[in-house]
Enzyme design. Structure first.
Site, PDB file in Angstrom:
ATOM      1  N   HIS A  62      44.406  41.336  41.295  1.00  7.33           N
ATOM      2  CA  HIS A  62      45.662  42.099  41.320  1.00  7.33           C
ATOM      3  C   HIS A  62      46.351  42.206  42.688  1.00  7.33           C
ATOM      4  O   HIS A  62      47.497  41.821  42.818  1.00  7.33           O
ATOM      5  CB  HIS A  62      45.435  43.487  40.717  1.00  7.33           C
ATOM      6  CG  HIS A  62      45.186  43.455  39.230  1.00  7.33           C
ATOM      7  ND1 HIS A  62      44.742  44.545  38.530  1.00  7.33           N
ATOM      8  CD2 HIS A  62      45.327  42.452  38.317  1.00  7.33           C
ATOM      9  CE1 HIS A  62      44.620  44.225  37.245  1.00  7.33           C
ATOM     10  NE2 HIS A  62      44.954  42.961  37.097  1.00  7.33           N
TER      11      HIS A  62
ATOM     12  N   ASP B 118      44.244  49.299  42.659  1.00  3.25           N
ATOM     13  CA  ASP B 118      43.180  48.329  42.959  1.00  3.25           C
ATOM     14  C   ASP B 118      42.864  48.204  44.444  1.00  3.25           C
ATOM     15  O   ASP B 118      41.791  47.719  44.805  1.00  3.25           O
ATOM     16  CB  ASP B 118      43.546  46.963  42.358  1.00  3.25           C
ATOM     17  CG  ASP B 118      43.514  47.013  40.833  1.00  3.25           C
ATOM     18  OD1 ASP B 118      42.500  47.469  40.293  1.00  3.25           O
ATOM     19  OD2 ASP B 118      44.511  46.621  40.189  1.00  3.25           O
TER      20      ASP B 118
END
Lengths: 359, 359
Positions: A201, A296
Site C-alpha cells: 500500500h 499502513d
C-alpha cells in the site's frame, strides 16, 4: 461445555460478518461501535442480514456504544476495527477487562498485540487478559449499509498468536468452537510481520503521488505497480524478511504469498501482480490522505522499522517511505505510530525481546 | 594585456556556445570532447555556427579528443560537461594542468570544485590550479547537431566561486575580459548549494514514478508537481537552506528563486510553478533512468546530505529521496555520489570545513 459469549468491537464490514456468523452458530454476541449514530441505526431492527457465502438474518443479543456493557461477562473480545484505533480501544477497555477474557485483534497489523498489551499495563489494568492477534480477517466482506453484509468468501486458514505466546493454542482451541479456520502460531512475530498491506500500500501510493493528486483514473495494481515499483516493493520485503529472521520468524515473501493466496505464477513480483484477476476494477485513490498511508505506515512500516532497529537490522527503503509519508501528509508517523515505546519494547535488548516473544 | 587562451572541455550544447562566443570575441579556443566521433564530425569543417542571441560562424583554433593537447598552454579551462563526469575529467586532466591555470566548472552542481580539487590532490598533481565553479550555465542554448548551436539567451549574472576562496575575484576579473556576467562570490557554498535542479528534479520524478514508467504523457511541472509534491520540495528546500546557514551561506529559497528568475508571484511554491510560462511544453520523461535521477541525486542531493551530516544538520526528506532513487535505479548513490570522502572532507570537523571554505 459452557457456550462462549463474544464481544464484537466495531460494527464495520468485519464486525457485521462476525456478529451474524456467530449468532447463526448459536453464540451470544454483544456488538459495540464507537459511533452512536451507527449503533442507533442498527438498533432500529436489532437485526443483521448476511448474503453471499453465509446467508441468514439474525437478532443480535446486544448492540451498544458503551464499551463496558459490550465487554463485561463475555469470554472472547473480537476487535474488528482499523488498526490505528487499537490503542484507543485498548485504553477504553482497560478498566473493564479481566484476566479470564481473551482479546483477539482481527487482524493486529504489525505489533497490535504488543501495543494493546502495553496499554493495558500502562493503564494499570488489575487483571490482564490474554491478547491475541490474527494475520488477516477471516472474511472477504462488505457492509453496504448498517444491518446488511455481503460475505464474498471465508479464508481457509487464519493464524492466531498470543501474548503470552504459550496461550496461542488455548486461544485457537476456543475460537475453533466457532471457527475451524483459526490455527495457532508460536509467536506474534509470525502474525505481526506477515503484513502484506504494509508492503503493497504505502510505496505504490507514494510513487504514484502525482497521479493520485492529479485525480487521474488509474488501476492501482495493474498501472500503479510498474516493474521498478514492484522491484522496490521486493526490496522493502527483503528488509521485512530480515527483521523476521532476526526475531525468529521465518516468513514467506510477498512474492511467495501471491503464489499461495492467488495461485499466480510469474518470474517477478510484477508478473505475478499483473496476473491477479481479483485486482480487476481496483482503482487508485484520488487523495493522498487515505488508509494506504495513514493506516499502513503507522501500524505497518513504523513498527517493522522499529523492530528492525531493536534487533540491529537496517530498513532503509522502508524508512524512506515512512519519511515521505510524513512529509506528504504533514504528520510524524515515527511518533504517532507503533514505536518501540508504544510497543512496550523501548530500552529492551534483542535477547529480552526474544524472551518476551517466546514466554 | 596578453589575450587569454581558453580550453573548452565538452562539445555539447554549452561547449558549442562557449567556443563560438569566445572565438567571436577574438580569443583562441581549444575545444575538447571525449567522444572521438563527435570530434571527427566537428573537424570536417572545423567551424561552429551560432544562431539566436549570438550570431556568426567561426573557425575553432583546435578541436581534439586528446586532453593534453586541449589544455596545455591555455589559461582558463572551461569545463562544460554533465556534473557526473567532473571526477573522470579531473583525473584525466591531472597530469597536464599547472598552477597558473584556472579550471572553471560551468556549473559545478553541488560540490564540483571540492570534488575536482580532491582528485587533483589525490593524483598528486605537482602544481595545482585554482578550481572555480559557477552556479549556472551562462547560456540557454541547444546544439541540434555538431557544428551548430542555437543560443536562445544569456543570463544577466553568473556567480563564480573558487578554491581557494580568496581567488574568486581574480577568476571573475579574468573571465570578465570575455564575459561581463561573471561575478565573484566569497564561498563555494554559495554556488554549490544554489542547486535548484536538485530540488526540482529527483523528488517529482520519484513521486511520479508510476506515471513515468507507464510511459504516460504528462506535463512535468504543471501536472507532475502537485500541491503536496510542491510542499515536499519546500521541505527539502528548508533542509538545504539549513545546511547553507550552518556553512555560512545565506541562500534564497527555491520559492524566492522563482520570483526573481521567472518573475512569478504566488502564495505557495505550487502557485508559482503553475505560473512559469517557460515550462509550457516540458513533458515528463518516459524512463526512470534519466538525468533527473542519475545526475541530480549523486551531484546534488548526496553532497547536500553529506555536507549537512558534516555540520550536524539532518536532511531526512533529502535522504529519503536518495534512498528511493538508489532502489529504483538499483545503484548506490551514497557511494557513487559526492560523499564527504569524495569531496575531501571526510573526518574534518565543522570548524575545519569552515576554515577550508574561507581560506
Amino acid at each position: 461445555m459452557k457456550k462462549l459469549i463474544f464481544s464484537i468491537i466495531g460494527a464495520g464490514n468485519g464486525g457485521h460478518a462476525f456478529a451474524v456468523h456467530l449468532t447463526l452458530l448459536g453464540f451470544k454476541v454483544n456488538l459495540y461501535d464507537v459511533d452512536p449514530e451507527r449503533v442507533q441505526e442498527l438498533k432500529i431492527t436489532g437485526k443483521i442480514r448476511a448474503e453471499g457465502a453465509l446467508k441468514g438474518e439474525v437478532s443480535i443479543n446486544l448492540i451498544t456504544n458503551k464499551i463496558n456493557e459490550a465487554i463485561v461477562n463475555t469470554d472472547i473480545i473480537m476487535v474488528v476495527i482499523p488498526s490505528v484505533y487499537h490503542a484507543s480501544i485498548a485504553k477504553a477497555m482497560a478498566p473493564y477487562v479481566s484476566g479470564d477474557q481473551i482479546i483477539v485483534l482481527n487482524p493486529g497489523a504489525t505489533g497490535g498485540a504488543l501495543e494493546v498489551m502495553n496499554i493495558l499495563k500502562e493503564e494499570e489494568c488489575s487483571s490482564i487478559p490474554v491478547v491475541a492477534e490474527t494475520n488477516t480477517l477471516l472474511y472477504a466482506c462488505r457492509s453496504p449499509r448498517s444491518g446488511e453484509v455481503l460475505i464474498s468468501g471465508l479464508k481457509e486458514k487464519v493464524c492466531v498468536a498470543a501474548l503470552p505466546s504459550r496461550k496461542a493454542t488455548q486461544v485457537a482451541n476456543l475460537l475453533n468452537q466457532a471457527f475451524p479456520q483459526f490455527q495457532p502460531v508460536s509467536s506474534i512475530m509470525m502474525t505481526s510481520l506477515e503484513n502484506v498491506n504494509a508492503m503493497l500500500h504505502p510505496a505504490p501510493t507514494i510513487l504514484n503521488a502525482g497521479r493520485i493528486e492529479s485525480q487521474e483514473v488509474f488501476r492501482y495494481y495493474f498501472d500503479g505497480v510498474t516493474p521498478s515499483i514492484a522491484a522496490l516493493i521486493e526490496q522493502m520485503d527483503n528488509e521485512r524478511l530480515e527483521v523476521g529472521k532476526a526475531l525468529g520468524a521465518n516468513l514467506p515473501s510477498v512474492s511467495d504469498w501471491y503464489g499461495y493466496s492467488y495461485g499466480v505464477q510469474g518470474e517477478s513480483l510484477y508478473d505475478k501482480i499483473q496476473g491477479v484477476t481479483a485486482y480487476e476494477g481496483i482503482q487508485g485513490s484520488t487523495s493522498l490522505n487515505n488508509r494506504y498511508l495513514f493506516e499502513d505506515i503507522p501500524t505497518g512500516l513504523v513498527p517493522l522499522s522499529e523492530l528492525g532497529k531493536a534487533v540491529g537490522i537496517e530498513t532503509p527503503t522502508i524508512n524512506a517511505i515512512v519519511e515521505l509519508g510524513n512529509t506528504l501528509l504533514k504528520r510524524n508517523f515515527w511518533e504517532e505510530g507503533r514505536s518501540l515505546k508504544r510497543l512496550g519494547l523501548e530500552g529492551k535488548s534483542s535477547t529480552q525481546i526474544l524472551e518476551l516473544l517466546s514466554s
